[in-house]
Design an enzyme around this catalytic site. Structure first.
Site: not given
Ligand code: ADP
Length: 179
Positions: A13-15, A18, A86
């Site tokens: 999911l978004s957030g 990844k 994806s």
């Molecule tokens: P995506 O690319 O899936 O949309 P992001 O990487 O942009 O997500 O954001 C993920 C958020 O979750 C960041 O603020 C990150 O610091 C937080 N987070 C907390 N725990 C984790 C973890 N174990 N792995 C990755 N991100 C994490």
């Protein structure tokens, strides 16, 4: 020294985390002397897939394009690190079938957690009905059934999640020793 290429495919999911995990893994691989290319969904949509929307057809086109680039890179000794929602299982499987060294990383976080994080403020808008076809809210997400790695980002630190991916690469003999 020649390194064996591979594709790391982060889905979730978004957030979910990844990009965060992908960028950190990429840093480690570079520090160990590998050529690495990060293909991040948000960036891809401003160039390679500019103009594509969020219908199933456009999402599939986006994923297959990135899959093709990852295939070309990884057969040339590069680590292709792809971070894309994806959402469709079948489309990810199509990419997997084409890439010999394909590693699917399921970046898993419950919906309430990603809504709480709302990294880009998009869930608020999606829940208010201001964004249509938003994955997890008004559009499907099909979790992988047999991912090589699962990162539970609501329970793990970033470093722990990163380590899981590195451990998997190590187990396949694909993690350069560096130096
Ligand atoms: P995506 O690319 O899936 O949309 P992001 O990487 O942009 O997500 O954001 C993920 C958020 O979750 C960041 O603020 C990150 O610091 C937080 N987070 C907390 N725990 C984790 C973890 N174990 N792995 C990755 N991100 C994490």
């Amino acid at each position: 020294m020649e390194h064996e290429g591979f594709t790391l495919w982060f889905t979730g999911l978004s957030g979910a985390g990844k990009s965060t995990i992908a960028r950190r893994v990429a840093e480690v691989l570079r520090a160990r002397g590998m050529k690495v290319e990060v293909l991040d969904g948000d960036v891809i949509r401003t160039n390679l897939s500019k103009g594509l929307g969020f219908s199933k057809e456009d999402r599939d086109t986006n994923v297959l394009r990135v899959g093709w680039v990852a295939e070309v890179l990884s057969r040339n000794g590069v680590a292709a690190v792809c971070a894309l929602i994806s959402p469709y299982r079948e489309t990810r499987e199509k990419v997997r079938e084409r890439i010999p060294n394909f590693v699917e990383v399921f970046v898993d976080a419950p919906l309430d957690e990603v809504i709480r994080r709302d990294v880009k403020g998009l869930y608020k808008k999606a829940l208010a009905g201001e964004i249509k076809n938003f994955t997890g809210i008004s559009d499907p997400y099909e979790p992988p059934e047999h991912p090589e790695v699962v990162c539970n980002t609501a329970e793990e630190t970033v470093e722990e999640s990163v380590q899981k991916v590195l451990d998997y690469l190590e187990s396949r003999g694909w993690l350069p020793s560096g130096g």
